[in-house]
Design an enzyme around this catalytic site. Structure first.
Site, PDB file in Angstrom:
ATOM      1  N   LYS A 198       0.838  -1.211   0.000  1.00  0.00           N
ATOM      2  CA  LYS A 198       0.000   0.000   0.000  1.00  0.00           C
ATOM      3  C   LYS A 198       0.871   1.259   0.000  1.00  0.00           C
ATOM      4  O   LYS A 198       0.659   2.166  -0.807  1.00  0.00           O
ATOM      5  CB  LYS A 198      -0.899  -0.002   1.243  1.00  0.00           C
ATOM      6  CG  LYS A 198      -1.583   1.322   1.488  1.00  0.00           C
ATOM      7  CD  LYS A 198      -2.397   1.324   2.757  1.00  0.00           C
ATOM      8  CE  LYS A 198      -1.652   1.608   4.019  1.00  0.00           C
ATOM      9  NZ  LYS A 198      -1.390   3.019   4.321  1.00  0.00           N
ATOM     10  N   ASN A 199       1.845   1.305   0.891  1.00  0.00           N
ATOM     11  CA  ASN A 199       2.593   2.554   1.026  1.00  0.00           C
ATOM     12  C   ASN A 199       3.501   2.827  -0.175  1.00  0.00           C
ATOM     13  O   ASN A 199       3.802   3.984  -0.473  1.00  0.00           O
ATOM     14  CB  ASN A 199       3.403   2.550   2.330  1.00  0.00           C
ATOM     15  CG  ASN A 199       2.491   2.688   3.539  1.00  0.00           C
ATOM     16  OD1 ASN A 199       1.319   3.036   3.399  1.00  0.00           O
ATOM     17  ND2 ASN A 199       3.014   2.407   4.717  1.00  0.00           N
ATOM     18  N   ARG A 218      -3.605  10.558   4.608  1.00  0.00           N
ATOM     19  CA  ARG A 218      -2.493  11.487   4.721  1.00  0.00           C
ATOM     20  C   ARG A 218      -1.639  11.486   3.450  1.00  0.00           C
ATOM     21  O   ARG A 218      -1.151  12.514   3.016  1.00  0.00           O
ATOM     22  CB  ARG A 218      -1.672  11.023   5.927  1.00  0.00           C
ATOM     23  CG  ARG A 218      -0.478  11.816   6.224  1.00  0.00           C
ATOM     24  CD  ARG A 218       0.137  11.304   7.516  1.00  0.00           C
ATOM     25  NE  ARG A 218       1.512  11.760   7.628  1.00  0.00           N
ATOM     26  CZ  ARG A 218       1.866  12.938   8.107  1.00  0.00           C
ATOM     27  NH1 ARG A 218       0.949  13.767   8.536  1.00  0.00           N
ATOM     28  NH2 ARG A 218       3.124  13.285   8.172  1.00  0.00           N
ATOM     29  N   CYS A 237      -4.345   8.159   9.905  1.00  0.00           N
ATOM     30  CA  CYS A 237      -4.588   7.499  11.195  1.00  0.00           C
ATOM     31  C   CYS A 237      -4.080   8.383  12.333  1.00  0.00           C
ATOM     32  O   CYS A 237      -2.997   8.959  12.241  1.00  0.00           O
ATOM     33  CB  CYS A 237      -3.861   6.157  11.255  1.00  0.00           C
ATOM     34  SG  CYS A 237      -4.791   4.806  10.550  1.00  0.00           S
ATOM     35  N   ARG A 297       1.677  14.090  13.582  1.00  0.00           N
ATOM     36  CA  ARG A 297       2.270  13.727  12.280  1.00  0.00           C
ATOM     37  C   ARG A 297       2.515  15.005  11.510  1.00  0.00           C
ATOM     38  O   ARG A 297       1.654  15.509  10.808  1.00  0.00           O
ATOM     39  CB  ARG A 297       1.340  12.753  11.543  1.00  0.00           C
ATOM     40  CG  ARG A 297       1.103  11.513  12.358  1.00  0.00           C
ATOM     41  CD  ARG A 297       0.292  10.478  11.626  1.00  0.00           C
ATOM     42  NE  ARG A 297       1.049   9.777  10.615  1.00  0.00           N
ATOM     43  CZ  ARG A 297       0.582   8.751   9.925  1.00  0.00           C
ATOM     44  NH1 ARG A 297      -0.631   8.325  10.138  1.00  0.00           N
ATOM     45  NH2 ARG A 297       1.321   8.162   9.009  1.00  0.00           N
ATOM     46  N   ILE A 356       4.513  17.898   9.039  1.00  0.00           N
ATOM     47  CA  ILE A 356       4.806  17.939   7.611  1.00  0.00           C
ATOM     48  C   ILE A 356       5.925  18.944   7.341  1.00  0.00           C
ATOM     49  O   ILE A 356       6.242  19.268   6.212  1.00  0.00           O
ATOM     50  CB  ILE A 356       3.490  18.246   6.847  1.00  0.00           C
ATOM     51  CG1 ILE A 356       3.677  18.024   5.368  1.00  0.00           C
ATOM     52  CG2 ILE A 356       2.945  19.614   7.154  1.00  0.00           C
ATOM     53  CD1 ILE A 356       2.434  17.991   4.576  1.00  0.00           C
ATOM     54  N   ASP A 357       6.549  19.413   8.463  1.00  0.00           N
ATOM     55  CA  ASP A 357       7.570  20.459   8.344  1.00  0.00           C
ATOM     56  C   ASP A 357       8.737  20.064   7.439  1.00  0.00           C
ATOM     57  O   ASP A 357       9.281  20.898   6.710  1.00  0.00           O
ATOM     58  CB  ASP A 357       8.084  20.864   9.748  1.00  0.00           C
ATOM     59  CG  ASP A 357       8.597  19.668  10.534  1.00  0.00           C
ATOM     60  OD1 ASP A 357       7.900  18.635  10.555  1.00  0.00           O
ATOM     61  OD2 ASP A 357       9.701  19.753  11.106  1.00  0.00           O
ATOM     62  N   ASP A 390       4.771   0.002  12.051  1.00  0.00           N
ATOM     63  CA  ASP A 390       3.499  -0.544  11.557  1.00  0.00           C
ATOM     64  C   ASP A 390       3.290  -2.005  11.960  1.00  0.00           C
ATOM     65  O   ASP A 390       2.232  -2.571  11.699  1.00  0.00           O
ATOM     66  CB  ASP A 390       3.420  -0.422  10.021  1.00  0.00           C
ATOM     67  CG  ASP A 390       3.122   1.007   9.588  1.00  0.00           C
ATOM     68  OD1 ASP A 390       2.978   1.876  10.463  1.00  0.00           O
ATOM     69  OD2 ASP A 390       3.039   1.258   8.365  1.00  0.00           O
ATOM     70  N   ILE A 418       8.798   5.913  16.987  1.00  0.00           N
ATOM     71  CA  ILE A 418       8.454   6.706  15.795  1.00  0.00           C
ATOM     72  C   ILE A 418       7.249   7.617  16.050  1.00  0.00           C
ATOM     73  O   ILE A 418       7.299   8.808  15.769  1.00  0.00           O
ATOM     74  CB  ILE A 418       8.144   5.786  14.586  1.00  0.00           C
ATOM     75  CG1 ILE A 418       9.245   4.740  14.379  1.00  0.00           C
ATOM     76  CG2 ILE A 418       7.923   6.624  13.309  1.00  0.00           C
ATOM     77  CD1 ILE A 418      10.558   5.225  13.853  1.00  0.00           C
ATOM     78  N   ARG A 426      -8.585   0.132   5.210  1.00  0.00           N
ATOM     79  CA  ARG A 426      -7.704   1.127   4.572  1.00  0.00           C
ATOM     80  C   ARG A 426      -6.467   0.460   3.992  1.00  0.00           C
ATOM     81  O   ARG A 426      -5.891   0.966   3.025  1.00  0.00           O
ATOM     82  CB  ARG A 426      -7.212   2.145   5.611  1.00  0.00           C
ATOM     83  CG  ARG A 426      -8.272   3.075   6.108  1.00  0.00           C
ATOM     84  CD  ARG A 426      -7.685   4.025   7.093  1.00  0.00           C
ATOM     85  NE  ARG A 426      -6.640   4.801   6.429  1.00  0.00           N
ATOM     86  CZ  ARG A 426      -6.151   5.922   6.867  1.00  0.00           C
ATOM     87  NH1 ARG A 426      -6.589   6.425   7.992  1.00  0.00           N
ATOM     88  NH2 ARG A 426      -5.220   6.554   6.214  1.00  0.00           N
TER      89      ARG A 426
HETATM   90  C1  UD1 Z   1       4.871   6.381   6.630  1.00  0.00           C
HETATM   91  C2  UD1 Z   1       3.876   5.264   6.433  1.00  0.00           C
HETATM   92  C3  UD1 Z   1       3.360   4.787   7.772  1.00  0.00           C
HETATM   93  C4  UD1 Z   1       4.525   4.407   8.677  1.00  0.00           C
HETATM   94  C5  UD1 Z   1       5.555   5.528   8.755  1.00  0.00           C
HETATM   95  C6  UD1 Z   1       6.820   5.126   9.493  1.00  0.00           C
HETATM   96  C7  UD1 Z   1       2.919   5.827   4.305  1.00  0.00           C
HETATM   97  C8  UD1 Z   1       1.738   6.308   3.564  1.00  0.00           C
HETATM   98  N1  UD1 Z   1       2.801   5.780   5.631  1.00  0.00           N
HETATM   99  O1  UD1 Z   1       4.169   7.438   7.263  1.00  0.00           O
HETATM  100  O2  UD1 Z   1       2.531   3.660   7.544  1.00  0.00           O
HETATM  101  O3  UD1 Z   1       4.020   4.179   9.984  1.00  0.00           O
HETATM  102  O4  UD1 Z   1       5.949   5.919   7.430  1.00  0.00           O
HETATM  103  O5  UD1 Z   1       7.396   4.010   8.880  1.00  0.00           O
HETATM  104  O6  UD1 Z   1       3.933   5.455   3.723  1.00  0.00           O
HETATM  105  N2  UD1 Z   1       8.091  13.736  10.940  1.00  0.00           N
HETATM  106  C9  UD1 Z   1       8.417  15.051  11.225  1.00  0.00           C
HETATM  107  N3  UD1 Z   1       8.246  15.979  10.240  1.00  0.00           N
HETATM  108  C10 UD1 Z   1       7.807  15.667   8.982  1.00  0.00           C
HETATM  109  C11 UD1 Z   1       7.491  14.328   8.693  1.00  0.00           C
HETATM  110  C12 UD1 Z   1       7.645  13.370   9.697  1.00  0.00           C
HETATM  111  O7  UD1 Z   1       8.817  15.357  12.341  1.00  0.00           O
HETATM  112  O8  UD1 Z   1       7.703  16.567   8.141  1.00  0.00           O
HETATM  113  C13 UD1 Z   1       8.227  12.693  11.987  1.00  0.00           C
HETATM  114  C14 UD1 Z   1       6.886  12.052  12.360  1.00  0.00           C
HETATM  115  O9  UD1 Z   1       6.186  12.814  13.333  1.00  0.00           O
HETATM  116  C15 UD1 Z   1       7.339  10.697  12.868  1.00  0.00           C
HETATM  117  C16 UD1 Z   1       8.586  10.394  12.022  1.00  0.00           C
HETATM  118  O10 UD1 Z   1       8.990  11.633  11.457  1.00  0.00           O
HETATM  119  O11 UD1 Z   1       7.720  10.796  14.228  1.00  0.00           O
HETATM  120  C17 UD1 Z   1       8.372   9.401  10.917  1.00  0.00           C
HETATM  121  O12 UD1 Z   1       7.295   9.813  10.106  1.00  0.00           O
HETATM  122  P1  UD1 Z   1       7.221   9.477   8.547  1.00  0.00           P
HETATM  123  O13 UD1 Z   1       8.269   8.472   8.203  1.00  0.00           O
HETATM  124  O14 UD1 Z   1       7.162  10.748   7.790  1.00  0.00           O
HETATM  125  O15 UD1 Z   1       5.815   8.772   8.442  1.00  0.00           O
HETATM  126  P2  UD1 Z   1       4.775   8.903   7.276  1.00  0.00           P
HETATM  127  O16 UD1 Z   1       5.469   9.131   5.972  1.00  0.00           O
HETATM  128  O17 UD1 Z   1       3.683   9.800   7.693  1.00  0.00           O
END
Ligand code: UD1
Length: 430
Positions: free
Chosen positions: A22-23, A93, A117, A122, A124-125, A305, A327, A397
């Site tokens: 999926k991802n 997301r 979820c 979570r 996006i910075d 996950d 994480i 999902r």
């Molecule tokens: C993706 C996966 C999710 C998985 C996660 C970690 C998808 C669609 N989802 O989520 O299933 O649980 O990877 O393997 O692929 N962070 C920041 N700033 C940012 C982005 C992330 O601080 O701009 C932090 C997050 O809060 C978290 C960590 O980085 O603590 C990892 O997040 P990230 O790897 O980005 O997870 P997703 O891509 O959302």
């Protein structure tokens, strides 16, 4: 009312075919809009998150033709809008990958702030930091992230936290930027590699995906491609844990065993037998599981996950286990649900201290999120008597035909829509 009705107690035995990741598919499908040529993507899992992303793509004028359940033909030459509305992003997301894809191709994108979820904060910075480094102006207005650039120029970007989403999103935009981009402290997950391989198959120049330094040399245009998504390591891992939890014997087929190594290592520590072949892994659990320590980490560490699924297994193991979630900060919500079955787990900030119990009792549970929902289903499958799991929309999902695949392994589980269905199920399985 849509829920799973489960009568537990059977060891799950047999073979199960694992679908596409999926991802990875979320990133690949977003990347597919970066060319005006037609792209064919195969091995797409038929799950809700993917269907929402495809709907979001259609909403801006992308032509999506589902050739069959797992194959789509995508043509993005007629994109007529650059705004991805809240209705899609609220549901998943990963619609934010359209930000990187549109920004790369058109130098302009507007995407509602992400949902997904609720497993903790979570942010996006890092995505925004990356786009800005490439020369885009990024602002947040009226709940939309608006990214805009005259031109994108390659840059050196260091990610403060390892982020799958930021790595993929920056890679998408940088594929069509001018010059070289280097992403340092990049995520190494198999799906990052899959998206890079797909972009390269369309003519991009990306090197180092799968290591912590990804180097992208921008190209002017991407072209047609036919591509098959890698197998889903989390779906595979979930069925491996199903064998451990129900004291069963399951072979997960159509997998890349290397992607499953951290789960395999833990299962062996817990006393399971694990046999690997080229594209399959067999897990046999013939005795009570042993306790162990688990810490979630970016790949190749133990995946966040898979944390709920392994915690359910450890809740039945002999002794005390410690599970540390490093994480996400809100990923133990299922613990209260599991307590209804007699588990003994104490959560202190990001750590769960699990005292194994000998068995679970049946209960009516609610899925708090995707992976925890699947983990609770596994718990019900080992509990004697009837259980239900509510809010299965979360599970759908990310798992295609979850209950059907479990049935094929001997599980007594059905999806029920009403009290009447539930009574029928009870009569059927006795
Ligand atoms: C993706 C996966 C999710 C998985 C996660 C970690 C998808 C669609 N989802 O989520 O299933 O649980 O990877 O393997 O692929 N962070 C920041 N700033 C940012 C982005 C992330 O601080 O701009 C932090 C997050 O809060 C978290 C960590 O980085 O603590 C990892 O997040 P990230 O790897 O980005 O997870 P997703 O891509 O959302």
């Amino acid at each position: 009312m849509e829920q799973y009705a489960i009568k537990g107690g059977n060891p799950l035995v047999g073979e199960v075919e694992i679908g596409g990741a999926k991802n990875a598919a979320l990133g690949v499908l977003a990347a597919a809009i970066m060319t005006d040529d037609t792209v064919i993507v195969d091995n797409i899992p038929d799950v809700r998150d993917i269907n929402v992303l495809l709907n979001a793509m259609e909403s801006i004028g992308v032509v999506v033709n589902r050739i069959d359940r797992h194959t789509a033909k995508i043509n993005a030459s007629m994109i007529s809008a650059f705004v991805i509305e809240d209705e899609f992003i609220k549901k998943i997301r990963a619609s934010y990958y359209l930000l990187g894809a549109l920004l790369g191709k058109y130098k302009h994108a507007e995407v509602a702030l992400p949902g997904g979820c609720n497993i903790g904060s979570r942010k996006i910075d890092l995505h925004i930091k990356g786009f800005k480094a490439l020369g885009a102006e990024v602002k947040i207005e009226h709940g939309l992230i608006i990214a805009d650039a005259q031109r994108l120029k390659g840059a050196h970007i260091y990610l403060d936290t390892v982020s799958v989403g930021a790595t993929i999103n920056i890679m998408l935009a940088a594929a069509l930027a001018e010059g070289k981009t280097v992403i340092e402290n990049a995520a190494k997950e198999p799906h990052v590699v899959d998206v890079a391989n797909f972009l390269n198959s369309m003519g991009a120049n990306i090197k180092g995906a799968g290591t912590d330094v990804v180097r992208i040399t921008g190209v002017q245009k991407l072209h047609a491609s036919e591509y098959a998504i890698i197998p889903d390591q989390i779906e595979a891992g979930t069925f491996m844990l199903a064998a451990a939890i129900t004291k069963g014997d399951i072979t997960v087929k159509n997998v890349i065993p290397k992607h499953l190594e951290s789960t395999t290592a833990k299962l062996i520590e817990m006393g399971c037998q694990v046999e690997e072949s080229d594209d399959a892994v067999r897990v046999v659990a013939s005795r009570r599981l042993e306790s162990t320590q688990v810490k979630t980490l970016p790949y190749p560490g133990f995946p966040t996950d898979m944390q709920p699924q392994i915690s359910v297994a450890l809740a039945l193991a002999n002794g005390t286990s410690i599970v540390t979630e490093s994480i996400f900060d809100n990923r133990f919500k299922y613990v209260d649900e599991l307590a209804k079955m007699g588990s003994n787990i104490k959560v202190e900030s990001n750590t769960a201290i699990i005292e194994g119990v000998s068995h679970f009792t049946s209960a009516d549970l609610t899925a708090p999120d995707l992976r925890a929902g699947a983990a609770l289903v596994l718990a019900c499958l080992t509990a004697d008597g009837f259980s239900t799991v509510d809010d299965i929309k979360y599970i759908e999902r990310g798992y295609e035909d979850f209950h059907i695949k479990l049935q094929s392994l001997g599980a007594q589980i059905d999806k029920v829509m009403s009290e009447k269905d539930l009574q029928k199920f009870k009569l059927k399985v006795g």
